[in-house]
Design a protein around this motif. Structure first.
Motif, short mmCIF file in Angstrom:
data_model
loop_
_atom_site.label_atom_id
_atom_site.label_comp_id
_atom_site.label_asym_id
_atom_site.label_seq_id
_atom_site.Cartn_x
_atom_site.Cartn_y
_atom_site.Cartn_z
N ARG A 12 -2.95 -3.47 4.93
CA ARG A 12 -4.21 -3.24 5.67
C ARG A 12 -5.09 -2.20 5.00
O ARG A 12 -6.29 -2.24 5.09
CB ARG A 12 -3.90 -2.82 7.11
CG ARG A 12 -3.29 -3.91 7.96
CD ARG A 12 -2.69 -3.36 9.22
NE ARG A 12 -1.65 -2.37 8.91
CZ ARG A 12 -0.96 -1.69 9.82
NH1 ARG A 12 -1.18 -1.88 11.09
NH2 ARG A 12 -0.03 -0.83 9.45
N VAL B 115 15.33 5.34 2.93
CA VAL B 115 14.64 5.44 1.63
C VAL B 115 13.49 6.44 1.79
O VAL B 115 12.83 6.47 2.84
CB VAL B 115 14.07 4.07 1.19
CG1 VAL B 115 13.58 4.14 -0.25
CG2 VAL B 115 15.09 2.96 1.35
N LEU C 190 8.15 1.01 -0.67
CA LEU C 190 8.88 0.04 -1.49
C LEU C 190 7.96 -1.02 -2.07
O LEU C 190 8.12 -1.43 -3.23
CB LEU C 190 9.98 -0.61 -0.64
CG LEU C 190 11.12 0.35 -0.25
CD1 LEU C 190 11.98 -0.21 0.89
CD2 LEU C 190 12.00 0.65 -1.45
N ASP D 100 -4.04 -7.90 7.83
CA ASP D 100 -3.05 -7.54 8.84
C ASP D 100 -2.16 -8.76 9.02
O ASP D 100 -2.61 -9.78 9.57
CB ASP D 100 -3.74 -7.15 10.15
CG ASP D 100 -2.74 -6.66 11.19
OD1 ASP D 100 -1.55 -7.02 11.10
OD2 ASP D 100 -3.17 -5.92 12.10
N TYR E 94 14.07 -2.38 16.24
CA TYR E 94 14.00 -2.41 14.77
C TYR E 94 15.27 -3.04 14.20
O TYR E 94 15.19 -3.95 13.36
CB TYR E 94 13.81 -1.00 14.21
CG TYR E 94 13.77 -0.97 12.70
CD1 TYR E 94 12.67 -1.48 12.02
CD2 TYR E 94 14.84 -0.48 11.96
CE1 TYR E 94 12.64 -1.48 10.62
CE2 TYR E 94 14.81 -0.49 10.57
CZ TYR E 94 13.71 -0.98 9.90
OH TYR E 94 13.67 -1.00 8.53
N SER F 118 0.81 -1.23 0.00
CA SER F 118 0.00 0.00 0.00
C SER F 118 0.84 1.27 0.00
O SER F 118 0.30 2.36 -0.15
CB SER F 118 -0.94 0.02 1.22
OG SER F 118 -0.18 0.02 2.41
N SER F 119 2.15 1.13 0.17
CA SER F 119 2.99 2.34 0.09
C SER F 119 4.45 1.99 -0.11
O SER F 119 4.83 0.81 -0.11
CB SER F 119 2.81 3.22 1.33
OG SER F 119 3.71 2.90 2.34
N THR G 224 10.27 7.14 1.80
CA THR G 224 8.92 6.55 1.84
C THR G 224 8.22 7.09 3.08
O THR G 224 8.78 7.92 3.80
CB THR G 224 8.98 5.01 1.94
OG1 THR G 224 9.52 4.68 3.22
CG2 THR G 224 9.82 4.38 0.85
#
Ligand SMILES: NC(=O)c1ccc[n+]([C@@H]2O[C@H](COP(=O)([O-])OP(=O)(O)OC[C@H]3O[C@@H](n4cnc5c(N)ncnc54)[C@H](OP(=O)(O)O)[C@@H]3O)[C@@H](O)[C@H]2O)c1
Length: 259
Positions: free
Chosen positions: A42, A187, A19, A64, A154, A16-17, A189
């Motif tokens: 989602r 990146v 990469l 999800d 992360y 949905s966004s 995004t």
């Protein structure tokens, strides 16, 4: 008796966004043998909008990936359709910057759920449907190369992705399924809208940020060439090499000085 030909598909999570969306655009341009692209995320409106922009038939799958019952629904879809998966691209993921003891624990554990557990589970479920010479592209990050203060969970999740995917690559070679792990630096995004939402920012971002088009183009070329790793841009490649030579305690110290 006439044998039914299996539908050749590519599956992209996080479509949905950012990469994931860019992978959809570039596959649409180059991978004309595909019968369908399955787009997972989602946000339904984004997926439907994207599917309309593609020339290849695309199937928006609102899901999800952190929810077990939604994964089960996807597995049933794979079984029912009995497709031939040419490419699996695991992009769904997020990061949160800030001190471990200051951030909400639920949001932090969510990174383990999405970045690690869901990626692992989806890879497992798709492998039986993958064809010879199929490709798996796993989105890790340059954050996988060293532990990172204020990005601890992360970076750890991406180290998991890198380690898991490199080992998986060795296992799947005998089936002629080729795994490429992508380790980009920052990146352009929506990633940082979430990652920096609590005010901690990434010092080196402005110096090293690249457009998603470049990361995806390199990743698809590297996957085509059956490469194990795809690391976009000179500074990040250099960082990857230094992370192998210099003790991580030194790198952590230097990174701590950058503000
Ligand atoms: N941007 C960077 O600087 C950078 C650098 C290195 C690595 N990466 C990695 O690249 C991957 C893609 O990131 P991006 O830059 O494209 O970020 P992005 O634009 O924020 O895209 C993240 C995607 O993940 C999906 N997603 C998140 N949680 C999900 C869930 N629970 N279930 C299903 N889908 C979910 C989002 O869709 P919905 O919100 O619609 O569900 C979205 O499509 C991530 O794994 C990220 O860690 C990014």
């Amino acid at each position: 008796m006439k044998q039914e030909r299996k539908k050749k598909i590519a599956i992209i999570t996080g479509a949905s966004s950012g990469l994931g969306q860019e992978f959809a655009f570039q596959l649409d341009r180059i991978f004309h043998e595909l019968d369908e692209i399955w787009l997972i995320a989602r946000r339904k409106d984004r997926l439907v909008e994207l599917s309309k922009l593609l020339d290849l038939p695309a199937r928006p799958i609102v899901m999800d990936v952190a929810k077990e019952h939604e994964i089960r629904g996807f597995v049933e879809m794979l079984q029912k359709e009995d497709v031939s998966v040419r490419m699996l691209i695991n992009c769904a993921g997020y990061g949160l910057m800030g001190r471990f003891d200051a951030l909400d624990i639920g949001e932090q554990l969510g990174m383990l759920e999405v970045n690690c557990k869901a990626l692992t589970r989806l890879t497992y479920e798709c492998i039986p449907y993958m064809c010879k010479n199929g490709r798996i592209i796993q989105l890790a990050s340059s954050a996988a190369f060293v532990p990172q203060k204020n990005f601890a969970i992360y970076a750890a999740t991406k180290s998991y992705v890198l380690s898991f995917s490199r080992a998986l690559r060795e296992e799947l070679k005998e089936k002629s399924i080729w795994v490429t792990t992508v380790c980009p630096g920052p990146v352009e995004t929506e990633f940082f809208d979430i990652a920096e939402k609590y005010g901690t920012t990434l010092a080196v971002k402005k110096l090293t940020i690249v457009p998603p088009q470049k990361v995806v183009k390199d990743a698809l070329l590297d996957s085509y060439d059956k490469k194990a790793l795809s690391v976009c841009s000179f500074p990040i490649k250099t960082f990857g090499i230094l992370a192998k030579i210099i003790p991580h305690s030194c790198i952590l110290h230097i990174m701590g000085l950058l503000k």
